[in-house]
Write an enzyme that holds these catalytic residues in place. Structure first.
Site, PDB file in Angstrom:
ATOM      1  N   LYS A 192       0.860  -1.177   0.000  1.00  0.00           N
ATOM      2  CA  LYS A 192       0.000   0.000   0.000  1.00  0.00           C
ATOM      3  C   LYS A 192       0.899   1.231   0.000  1.00  0.00           C
ATOM      4  O   LYS A 192       1.407   1.641   1.038  1.00  0.00           O
ATOM      5  CB  LYS A 192      -0.933   0.051   1.217  1.00  0.00           C
ATOM      6  CG  LYS A 192      -1.969   1.198   1.100  1.00  0.00           C
ATOM      7  CD  LYS A 192      -2.474   1.702   2.403  1.00  0.00           C
ATOM      8  CE  LYS A 192      -1.574   2.734   3.030  1.00  0.00           C
ATOM      9  NZ  LYS A 192      -1.512   4.032   2.275  1.00  0.00           N
ATOM     10  N   GLU A 207       9.701   1.779  10.872  1.00  0.00           N
ATOM     11  CA  GLU A 207      10.730   2.795  10.642  1.00  0.00           C
ATOM     12  C   GLU A 207      10.015   4.128  10.742  1.00  0.00           C
ATOM     13  O   GLU A 207       9.241   4.493   9.848  1.00  0.00           O
ATOM     14  CB  GLU A 207      11.400   2.592   9.282  1.00  0.00           C
ATOM     15  CG  GLU A 207      12.729   3.321   9.164  1.00  0.00           C
ATOM     16  CD  GLU A 207      12.569   4.773   8.754  1.00  0.00           C
ATOM     17  OE1 GLU A 207      12.718   5.649   9.641  1.00  0.00           O
ATOM     18  OE2 GLU A 207      12.286   5.029   7.580  1.00  0.00           O
ATOM     19  N   CYS A 243      13.267  11.513   7.577  1.00  0.00           N
ATOM     20  CA  CYS A 243      13.214  11.155   8.993  1.00  0.00           C
ATOM     21  C   CYS A 243      14.591  11.206   9.642  1.00  0.00           C
ATOM     22  O   CYS A 243      14.705  11.369  10.859  1.00  0.00           O
ATOM     23  CB  CYS A 243      12.600   9.774   9.168  1.00  0.00           C
ATOM     24  SG  CYS A 243      13.360   8.506   8.144  1.00  0.00           S
TER      25      CYS A 243
END
Length: 476
Positions: A171, A246, A279
């Protein structure tokens, strides 16, 4: 795009069970660039069923055959790389030059790394003279990927899972789904058997939640916010499936007094890269007191000379942030920094001069930040740098570790012993020193609320394996 509204299930492009159109917005123009359809429970169930049916046969396909398919995938990926670059540039705003080099390049680089690691990997290991340890695929895996590095994360999840014998339902982020559709075309063109790879577009509340809770999914691998990671973990708990996360980060970049100007500039430049939407960005710059003013001056210079422009524009610049929602969040956090007393020395509220449309954010630097301020605590996910001062090595380590996150920290010093000493004490999954990037196949992942599990190379392959002990293996 021919398959934009379709899903890839059991080796076929299929229409959604119920149409549910969703616009994909070009963040440079705020205009609709494509329309996809969001899936529902019936689509999720069909994709999981296809993956479940394919697992028994795929899990025992010889390694050499899997290697051949993965090499074909790499060939297709490289041949159609320009399509990916254009798609990612339009869907999430990466400047086209950066999209070609970094966004597309990250996927091929990781795929090459997995091929090397997979070729060398053994799935049977001797434990004692008569006992064997087997590494076996966990089963059906759901992959939920983010919008900020689409191909990086799709390849880091899909390729190792399929290589070791799992079957997959992907997805992609509904904000940047077009590259995911193109990747599904790559998988089809490479010739993977029906059901091994499936792709359903949808949002987190819909397909994401359905996959997380699905009783026929053995594992969920998710990259995104810590908030969403908590929700996925809760949804997965009822079926006790494995969850690999993550998540976010608030990286500290520790600049010691003996660092050179190049390293001081690097920290700011690295923070603004990809419009701050990484990130692992070093968003907290911790500077030793004796060079604080100089480092701050250089950070401001970097911010003021970082060009911001449309993603379609050629050249070295940063593009927009991904969406109106993200733009407004960043603006609110910049205002909060001002309200809480951080000293604004570059950038600030509103769009850069000359840009009156698109989700463009000024590269922003706050000085004299304290670690209790919101801009030092929250992951802003925009081109916003918080600069703070430290007096001693101990204080730098304390400030760096004073965060709920633990993904990547950074150290700038030519002193090898100091660099190693500090790296050992930083509570993060990765520590980058002196601008030296990580090697191909290096484990990517974090501590604390930055998640669990590791991606890349051998660690990424092992993430999708179960361990089986078998006694009496040797012939009697």
């Amino acid at each position: 795009m021919q398959n934009a509204r379709n899903f890839y299930i059991n080796g076929q492009w299929v229409a959604p069970a119920e149409a549910n159109d969703f616009p994909v917005i070009d963040p440079s123009t705020e205009e609709v660039s494509e329309t996809i359809s969001l899936g529902g429970q019936a689509d999720t169930d069909a994709a999981v069923a296809a993956a479940r049916a394919a697992f028994d046969s795929w899990s025992v396909v010889p390694k050499a055959e899997k290697m051949a398919l993965l090499r074909k995938l790499l060939e297709v990926y490289n041949a159609r790389s320009e399509e990916l670059a254009v798609a990612m540039s339009k869907e999430m705003g990466a400047p086209i030059k950066m999209s070609r080099a970094a966004q597309v390049g990250a996927g091929s680089w990781h795929l090459e790394g997995f091929l090397k690691a997979f070729e060398e990997m053994s799935f049977e290991r001797d434990f004692t003279g008569s006992e064997k340890t087997l590494l076996e695929p966990i089963g059906v895996c759901a992959m939920i990927t983010p919008w900020n590095w689409p191909m990086n994360q799709i390849v880091l999840k899909v390729v190792p899972a399929i290589a070791v014998g799992c079957t997959v339902v992907l997805k992609p982020s509904e904000i940047s789904p077009l590259s995911g559709v193109i990747f599904a075309e790559f998988m089809d063109e490479a010739g993977f058997p029906p059901g091994v790879f499936n792709m359903v577009n949808g949002d987190g509340a819909g397909v994401g939640s359905q996959l997380s809770a699905h009783e026929d999914v053995e594992m969920v691998s998710f990259t995104g916010s810590s908030r969403a990671g908590r929700l996925i973990s809760k949804a997965a708990a009822d079926t006790l499936k494995r969850v690999s996360l993550e998540l976010g980060g608030k990286g500290a970049n520790i600049v010691f007094a003996d660092a050179d100007e190049k390293m001081m500039r690097y920290g700011a430049d690295r923070c603004f890269r990809n419009s701050g939407q990484s990130c692992n960005a070093p968003t907290r710059m911790l500077v030793e007191a004796s060079v604080y003013d100089k480092a701050l001056e250089l950070a401001v210079e970097v911010a003021n000379t970082t060009h911001v422009g449309p993603a379609s524009e050629e050249g070295k610049h940063i593009g927009p942030v991904v969406s109106e929602l993200q733009y407004n969040k960043i603006q609110d956090l910049i205002q909060k920094g001002i309200d809480e007393g951080a000293r604004l020395v570059a950038g600030g509220l509103g769009r850069p001069d000359g840009l009156n449309r698109g989700y463009f954010v000024k590269p922003t630097v706050f000085a004299d930040v304290t670690n209790d301020m919101t801009v030092a605590r929250e992951e802003i996910f925009g081109p916003v740098l918080s600069v703070m001062k430290f007096e001693t090595e101990e204080e730098a380590i304390r400030i760096a570790n004073d965060t709920p996150y633990g993904l990547t920290n950074y150290i700038q010093t030519p002193d090898t012993e100091k660099r190693r000493r500090v790296a050992r004490r930083l509570r993060s999954g990765m520590v980058e020193t002196n601008g030296q990037g990580f090697a191909q196949g290096s484990p990517f992942g974090g501590y604390k609320q930055s998640g669990n599990g590791r991606e890349g190379g051998t660690w990424g392959l092992e993430e999708f394996l179960e361990v089986k002990a078998v006694s009496g293996w040797a012939a009697e």
